[in-house]
Design an enzyme around this catalytic site. Sequence first.
Site, PDB file in Angstrom:
ATOM      1  N   GLU A  50       0.834  -1.208   0.000  1.00  0.00           N
ATOM      2  CA  GLU A  50       0.000   0.000   0.000  1.00  0.00           C
ATOM      3  C   GLU A  50       0.866   1.255   0.000  1.00  0.00           C
ATOM      4  OE1 GLU A  50      -3.613   0.389   0.142  1.00  0.00           O
ATOM      5  OE2 GLU A  50      -2.837   2.346  -0.432  1.00  0.00           O
ATOM      6  N   ASP A  82       0.934   4.225  -2.923  1.00  0.00           N
ATOM      7  CA  ASP A  82       0.622   5.633  -2.662  1.00  0.00           C
ATOM      8  C   ASP A  82       1.784   6.527  -3.082  1.00  0.00           C
ATOM      9  OD1 ASP A  82      -1.759   4.752  -1.600  1.00  0.00           O
ATOM     10  OD2 ASP A  82      -1.145   4.954   0.482  1.00  0.00           O
ATOM     11  N   SER A  89      -7.586   1.993  -3.302  1.00  0.00           N
ATOM     12  CA  SER A  89      -6.325   2.492  -2.768  1.00  0.00           C
ATOM     13  C   SER A  89      -5.479   3.147  -3.809  1.00  0.00           C
ATOM     14  CB  SER A  89      -5.441   1.346  -2.361  1.00  0.00           C
ATOM     15  OG  SER A  89      -5.811   0.708  -1.315  1.00  0.00           O
ATOM     16  N   ASP A 131     -18.855  12.159 -16.332  1.00  0.00           N
ATOM     17  CA  ASP A 131     -19.854  11.299 -15.712  1.00  0.00           C
ATOM     18  C   ASP A 131     -19.644   9.866 -16.201  1.00  0.00           C
ATOM     19  OD1 ASP A 131     -22.060  10.429 -14.364  1.00  0.00           O
ATOM     20  OD2 ASP A 131     -23.531  11.373 -15.704  1.00  0.00           O
TER      21      ASP A 131
END
Length: 615
Positions: free
Chosen positions: A304, A308, A533, A575
């Site tokens: 993780e 990031d 994530s 959208d």
Amino acid sequence: MKLDLTLLLSAAIGAQTVFGTPIRSRTPYLTKETHNVPRKWSKLGRAPGDHKLHLQIGMKQENFDELDRQLYEVSDPEHSRYGQHLSFDAVNELVKPAEESLDLVHEWLLTNGVSEFSYSPAKDWINIYVDVASAERLLDTEYSVFQHEDGSVLVRTSTWSLPAHLHEHVDTIQPTTSFMRTAPKKTDWVQFAEPFTPAGYKPPTNETIAKVCRLFTVTIECFQTLYGTLNYHQKVPGINRIGFNNYLNQTPIRPDIFSFLEKYRPEAAPNAYAFRSIEIAGGPAAQYTPLTLEQAAGDDISKEANLDAQTILGMTFPQPVYSYSTGGSPPFIPDINTPTDTNEPYLTWVNYVMGQEDVPQVISSSYGDDEQSIPKSYADRVCKQFAQLGARGISLLVSSGDGGLGDEDGTSCYSNDGKNSTTFLPEFPAACPYVTTVGATMQFEPEVSALREPGIGPDGNTHGFYASGSGFSYYFPRPSYQDKVVPPYVSALNGLYDGLYNKNGRAYPDVSAQGLYFAFWWNGTESSISGTSASCPLMSSVISLVNDALISSGKAPLGFLNPWLYSKGYQGFTDILNGSSHGCGVTGFPVTKGWDPVTGLGTPVFPELVKLAGC
Ligand SMILES: *[C@@H]1O[C@H](CO)[C@@H](O)[C@H](O)[C@H]1NC(C)=O
Ligand SMILES: *[C@@H]1O[C@H](CO)[C@@H](O)[C@H](O)[C@H]1NC(C)=O
Ligand SMILES: *[C@@H]1O[C@H](CO)[C@@H](O)[C@H](O)[C@H]1NC(C)=O
Ligand SMILES: *[C@@H]1O[C@H](CO)[C@@H](O)[C@H](O)[C@H]1NC(C)=O
């Protein structure tokens, strides 16, 4: 149950004449909170009396409603105070507890032999360090060791009490009944081989996009092209900054970040060794050496954190990046005699950041847990803490979760309120109205909501179910900024899934971004990784670039995004029209025209956002 407090107080006064101690410490204990032990946790036995706990006492904040009012004023583009964020001192002044509340709690602690405490900057949290035996006396409770199906262990209780006169002065005390764990919202990791191709996938036809965007793997250059940040030159990096959170001993591995950037954003590569690492409560520093064999063998360590760091450094170079690592201490050793002392890390982190003058304007956080694993009182207070960040002009983005409406097949989709009724499972902090929640998309032209069915891929690896997190909170009512979009969405469902979600709850996500098969580096090798994530740091990066444009033209950063997003900013999003939430054994909420609880307002169009922000 309604209690006669007058009666209790007179009983207490009677007690005073006998014991000669302060009246108020002598009111009888009454149950303050009961919260069922969530599914998947089982009791192993009594907690050892000498196990150390860091108890965080959430004092009632005297003036939160006023903070909330001012937060909405400074975050509403139509208001005259828009962008006039509050100072650190002004925020603290609004959330501090009443002197009387502090006096009474101090008196109670001192009478019980606790004389050392520390405070959050506004004194709205009191920290004490006690052993289990003392905590049991203080809270008239019994702590046990609980184990999750996945093996992790916590010391908790399902009910606790306080002297009657303190009930109105204390909102929550943790760790007691909160079983929150901050699992990273990244789904599985695929090495080398081409994974599943979603049914109906068509490669992009637009030449510019086709040249840089492949389903496997998706690169920084693709995101920059798709979302329009490619040719933007930042003007105030350094004044403008971005940060991300690491919990659970996650920390970025600098050599991996370097290899990733060298391939996908070469000019940013030196930053792999230069970005700031901030360690809180014993969290590990960003690591200068490769993972050791032992580390790499551990459960997902640093995947993780690497994701990031790679996404944010790749997208926002040359901006300074802050990596916050918040620890729980002592280190994780899952065994009944030394259970984990997880410090409810959001709170530890947010209280640390609230005490700092130098905080990045955008912070990305890719962790969460089921809302119902946390008692409402505690979720409320942590969420209010996030409102304080917003008031200071800081945008906090969180991932919406990777399990769609809960889990894949519905085996966990039951309520924890004692009724065990079938329900969709919202996540926290995704469901907090003071954060901006980011869902995931996949494919290009058009982007659709992210979904990967489980199975065994061509690489021989097992792939779990993954669908962009979606939901309606049971704890937090719908914030006014969603009033125009959520009720029409709900009524268009025509009763579909009635009874399985809270129609009047805060709905999420707010926005979305790519979240499948990111190019990724870990343990010295290239691979791919997926999850909301991934979407969260990506969206955070785009918002941070909008802030650069704002700050360099003399304007305030965006701060708490949602009032702006729903009233104005939405026009700068594409959208998303295809897909469904999936999860809990159903197809789930459909992706529709306009806002929907799967892709929110859509994916960013950076040049439009810059214009809408007023640059
Ligand atoms: C192709 O995509 C690029 C990048 O988003 C865009 O600038 C361009 O207008 C698109 N071309 C067409 C023909 O739609
Ligand atoms: C990590 O890399 C080392 C060295 O290349 C390798 O031996 C090990 O198997 C890798 N571990 C994992 C879990 O991939
Ligand atoms: C809740 O209900 C489900 C379905 O009937 C059952 O499988 C499960 O064991 C129940 N859980 C509890 C805690 O009663
Ligand atoms: C997406 O939805 C549109 C409109 O409903 C439809 O025409 C299109 O085929 C869909 N595309 C995909 C990839 O499902």
